[in-house]
Enzyme design. Sequence first.
Site, PDB file in Angstrom:
ATOM      1  N   VAL A  15      25.179 -29.456 -40.960  1.00 53.06           N
ATOM      2  CA  VAL A  15      24.169 -28.775 -40.127  1.00 53.06           C
ATOM      3  C   VAL A  15      23.105 -28.094 -40.994  1.00 53.06           C
ATOM      4  CG1 VAL A  15      25.727 -28.506 -38.161  1.00 53.06           C
ATOM      5  CG2 VAL A  15      25.697 -26.735 -39.921  1.00 53.06           C
ATOM      6  N   HIS A  48      26.324 -33.397 -35.564  1.00 46.35           N
ATOM      7  CA  HIS A  48      26.937 -32.119 -35.182  1.00 46.35           C
ATOM      8  C   HIS A  48      25.899 -31.023 -34.992  1.00 46.35           C
ATOM      9  CE1 HIS A  48      31.077 -33.415 -37.013  1.00 46.35           C
ATOM     10  NE2 HIS A  48      30.788 -34.034 -35.885  1.00 46.35           N
ATOM     11  N   CYS A  52      16.069 -16.390 -23.874  1.00 50.27           N
ATOM     12  CA  CYS A  52      15.603 -17.788 -23.940  1.00 50.27           C
ATOM     13  C   CYS A  52      14.095 -17.813 -23.670  1.00 50.27           C
ATOM     14  CB  CYS A  52      16.339 -18.608 -22.880  1.00 50.27           C
ATOM     15  SG  CYS A  52      15.598 -20.234 -22.595  1.00 50.27           S
ATOM     16  N   GLY A  59      31.680 -37.419 -49.197  1.00 51.68           N
ATOM     17  CA  GLY A  59      32.063 -36.017 -49.073  1.00 51.68           C
ATOM     18  C   GLY A  59      32.548 -35.603 -47.709  1.00 51.68           C
ATOM     19  N   LEU A 115      35.346 -36.456 -53.901  1.00 47.95           N
ATOM     20  CA  LEU A 115      35.988 -35.796 -55.053  1.00 47.95           C
ATOM     21  C   LEU A 115      37.468 -36.172 -55.108  1.00 47.95           C
ATOM     22  CD1 LEU A 115      35.088 -33.774 -57.182  1.00 47.95           C
ATOM     23  CD2 LEU A 115      35.770 -31.916 -55.671  1.00 47.95           C
TER      24      LEU A 115
END
Length: 226
Positions: free
Chosen positions: A87, A103, A130, A169, A196
Amino acid sequence: MRICVLTGAGISAESGIRTFRATDGLWEDHRIEDVATPEGFRRDPVLVHRFYNMRRADAARAQPNAAHRALARLARRHKVTLITQNVDDLHERGGSTDVIHMHGSLLGALCAACGHRFPATLVMRSLDRCPACGKQSTRPDIVWFGEIPYHMERIWAAVEDAEMFAAIGTSGQVYPAAGLAQHASRAGAATIELNLAHSAISRDFAQHRIGPATSVVPEWVDELCR
Ligand code: APR
């Protein structure tokens, strides 16, 4: 070549952004049900805004790394569909365009009452109104557990059309992202995992490059751009 790339928190780790499931991961000191579910937001919007304000500030301080930049270079040579579970905006700041954030994004805000989407401020508060309906029901435009990830039609189409599918990743713990490699493989794509360590979905990949993203991703891109 048509290449579909899926990234996870590991590609941003060397930029100083915490991953989720490492020993110092975000889920070690935050409960998913408190900060990453609609129920948690209803229960305590102040806690949720505090969590994402911290992550938004971390992302704003971070810089894209050699892996982000290598993927931007790859897209100048091949037809790349870049799908991210992340994100943060490090792919964009590393030169990638048209990034699919399945996401959601820390830069986005959403009104839980009317559905209006608008740019997030660096610090969001539960009392913010809002801009469209005026209700105090703004939330980060992040896909929480139990919610439907964004752009799935486009993602499935890209996965089925890919000649190569690469995951970088990601621990492969969250679906539907974790199922994309198997789907690509069944559709005939070559598959490669760059990580990794081995992940929960390593068996879905024909090739593996084990090492830090800032090393293995530029090496992989160099090979494809020769
Ligand atoms: N280079 C390459 N890979 C790395 C590096 C690095 N420097 N550091 C960590 N990794 C790998 C880890 O081995 C692990 O496989 O990154 C992965 C991080 O896994 P997670 O923390 O589970 O992150 P991710 O897979 O992106 O999580 C998926 O879960 O909580 C949800 O919505 C959240 O999008 C997130 C999703």
